[in-house]
Scaffold this active site. Sequence first.
Site, mmCIF file in Angstrom:
data_model
loop_
_atom_site.group_PDB
_atom_site.id
_atom_site.type_symbol
_atom_site.label_atom_id
_atom_site.label_comp_id
_atom_site.label_asym_id
_atom_site.label_seq_id
_atom_site.Cartn_x
_atom_site.Cartn_y
_atom_site.Cartn_z
ATOM 1 N N GLU A 65 0.829 -1.203 0.000
ATOM 2 C CA GLU A 65 0.000 0.000 0.000
ATOM 3 C C GLU A 65 0.870 1.262 0.000
ATOM 4 O O GLU A 65 0.524 2.270 -0.631
ATOM 5 C CB GLU A 65 -0.920 0.000 1.215
ATOM 6 C CG GLU A 65 -1.974 -1.087 1.212
ATOM 7 C CD GLU A 65 -1.445 -2.449 1.661
ATOM 8 O OE1 GLU A 65 -2.194 -3.428 1.587
ATOM 9 O OE2 GLU A 65 -0.262 -2.528 2.075
ATOM 10 N N LEU A 345 2.666 -6.177 -10.713
ATOM 11 C CA LEU A 345 2.919 -5.078 -11.643
ATOM 12 C C LEU A 345 4.321 -4.500 -11.490
ATOM 13 O O LEU A 345 4.835 -3.860 -12.417
ATOM 14 C CB LEU A 345 1.890 -3.964 -11.444
ATOM 15 C CG LEU A 345 0.454 -4.294 -11.847
ATOM 16 C CD1 LEU A 345 -0.453 -3.115 -11.557
ATOM 17 C CD2 LEU A 345 0.367 -4.681 -13.327
#
Length: 432
Positions: A65, A345
Amino acid sequence: MVYLLYDLILLLAAIVLTPYYLWRGLKYGKSRRGIRERLGRFAPESLRRITGRKVIWVHAVSVGETRAVVPLLRELKKGYPEHALVLTNVTETGRSVAAGLDCVDLCLFFPFDLSWVVRRVLRRLDPEIIILVETELWPNLVRQAHARNVPVALVNGRISDRSFPRYRRVRPLLAPLLKKIVLFGMQTELDAERVRRLGAPPERIRVTGNLKFDMAVPEIGDGELARFRSLLGLAPEAPVLVAGSTHQGEEELLLQAFEVCRAAHPALRLVLVPRHPERAAEVGELVRSRGFVPVLRSQCPQNAAGEGVPVVIGDTLGEMLRFYALADIVFVGGSLVPIGGHNILEASLLKKAVLFGPHMNNFKEIAQLVLFAAGGRQVDDLDELVAALTDLFGDREQRERMGRAGHALIERHAGATARTRSCLDDLLGSGR
């Protein structure tokens, strides 16, 4: 009455967890500062950095995060240079990553969500706005901020398949809490629909996209990469498999696959980066049990490792992208065991072919997009992992094609930072 019960449960949890944190501090050399900050007691010299300035408080639970929100933090710093950016984390690894961000004025551990602790923290920080990343819904924080007229916004919001049924069971308790949040910036239409069904006011919901698609490409030149390879004892032409964010149960499978692949590619090297660096010694023993002598990244002085190192263990923080830059193939952990996966990613950002296991609950949409774009492969077990590695290490063109496809996917889905920033500008511009 509900919040009193919640406080009592959390208090009991804090009593149980405090000895655990102290034990970890002794075992791994961590500072006890984390305990004080979790109780809302901050060092005066820390608070002096934000004294007299308006505060934007951003909360990101852990490493993933924190990395995802970095582009937004930079945009906020650019747009509001006079404000102080305060970033809080729950985990020690997240806190370590946050400490390396130059756009953040103050990094703290997130306080225990006890009503009196939260009130103390709100008094000390006096934020103009609180921004929660993903699904960090802390009842007392939201409730106490609302009582002080401090807007709370949720950004990069998501509600997983696994979480949604649990949230629905407590909807009568959750819905009043959601009504106290002024913005829901959700990743997808499905996330938006789910939060609406849980009780969020529809007029406050926006689909802003996934911030993870906006990660900045690190500047790692060929010279720097060559020096890093040398530092780790990796020969210039040796093929490299980097396994990032691995968990217990995965390293054994990766080592078995590594052994099989080395039969066809004797120069092959493996870099294992456990999700939790404190597991490095445990992973090292596992590597030795397979007949290899590992090298710890933290113990690699310049050019001292030679070029015959078969296995490197990444036990440092903040270097994941540097490790990925070395790779011919990246495997992302937390996915061969039922953890929920980690961010694939990051490998695509560096144009690397990426492999991952079947347990991608926390990154379901991203995994599907990467697979559809042919930027990566999913492997269900050891046999499929060996087959994929054997195929890809034997076909450089295919590896590079997968890397380019994953990178193109990121470029197509970029823009969440700008959309989220626009929504936050409306809140910051209107004041309290």
